[in-house]
Design an enzyme around this catalytic site. Structure first.
Site, PDB file in Angstrom:
ATOM      1  N   ASP A   1       0.920  -1.154  -0.052  1.00 21.80           N
ATOM      2  CA  ASP A   1       0.143   0.256   0.095  1.00 21.80           C
ATOM      3  C   ASP A   1       0.904   1.235  -0.009  1.00 21.80           C
ATOM      4  OD1 ASP A   1      -1.993   2.046   0.387  1.00 21.80           O
ATOM      5  OD2 ASP A   1      -3.100   0.917   1.902  1.00 21.80           O
TER       6      ASP A   1
ATOM      7  N   ARG B   1      -0.307   4.483  -0.595  1.00 21.40           N
ATOM      8  CA  ARG B   1      -1.220   5.645  -0.392  1.00 21.40           C
ATOM      9  C   ARG B   1      -0.543   6.621   0.557  1.00 21.40           C
ATOM     10  NH1 ARG B   1      -7.051   2.997  -0.164  1.00 21.40           N
ATOM     11  NH2 ARG B   1      -5.693   1.539   1.244  1.00 21.40           N
TER      12      ARG B   1
END
EC number: 3.5.4.25
Length: 204
Positions: free
Chosen positions: A130, A132
């Site tokens: 991830d 983000r």
């Protein structure tokens, strides 16, 4: 024009939707020119607890109605919840595929078709599970005069990110929508490997 070292507020306009009359607010990352938007609904005063969702762009789920993920259903449910509660904000962040981009997401889908899970596929392509980031949310919420929130999410990292920026997360509301036979394994992986919180009986 409200600005930050890395982000800049651009403009706002009315945005009628099938759920109600929202206002859309545009923001840009000054270094990369990546664009993000916030949708606001209703009125509030400083200190009110505002329902919000941080939603990362998912072209396949949000616009193309894919059931490989639960993103589109969660987006719709969040907008419905905001209108039902009379106020709220949806932060729509342009970071497709947990930050790897659309074409790499398609490559990851191909690897999943061959048996890898969503985390393994990203890592096989050389990415973290991830990528983000949520620091742009601070300017977005400051622009909209939001300091205290009811966060609609199953992802505890979003809560941690907001609290680290000084946003008070008064409560978290699960958003367990869009679970199908096509994505149940994907959601189990997010629960087991990424710490997402889903009602366990929905994943059986």
């Amino acid at each position: 024009m409200k600005q930050h070292q890395k982000y800049e507020f651009v403009s706002s306009a009315s945005l009628p939707t099938r759920w109600g009359q929202f206002t859309i607010h545009g923001f840009v990352e000054t270094a990369t020119e990546q664009e993000h938007v916030a949708l606001s609904y209703g009125q509030w005063q400083a200190g009110d607890v505002i329902p919000i969702r941080i939603h990362s762009e998912c072209l396949t789920g949000d616009a193309l109605f894919s059931t490989r993920c639960d993103c589109g259903a969660q987006l719709e449910k969040a907008l419905q919840n905001i209108v039902e509660q009379g106020k709220g904000v949806l932060l729509y962040l342009r970071q497709e595929g947990r930050g790897i981009g659309l074409l790499n997401k398609i490559r990851a889908y191909n690897l999943q078709d061959q048996g890898l899970d969503t985390v393994e596929a990203n890592e096989h392509l050389g990415f973290d599970a991830d990528l983000r980031e949520y620091d742009m949310c601070k300017l977005m919420l400051d622009t909209l005069n939001v300091q205290r929130v009811n966060l609609m999410t199953n992802n505890p990292k979003k809560r941690i990110a907001l609290e680290g920026m000084g946003i008070e997360v008064v409560c978290r509301t699960p958003i367990d929508h869009g679970i199908t036979d096509d994505n149940r394994h994907y959601i189990r992986t997010k629960t087991e490997k990424l710490g997402h919180k889903f009602d366990s009986h929905l994943l059986k």
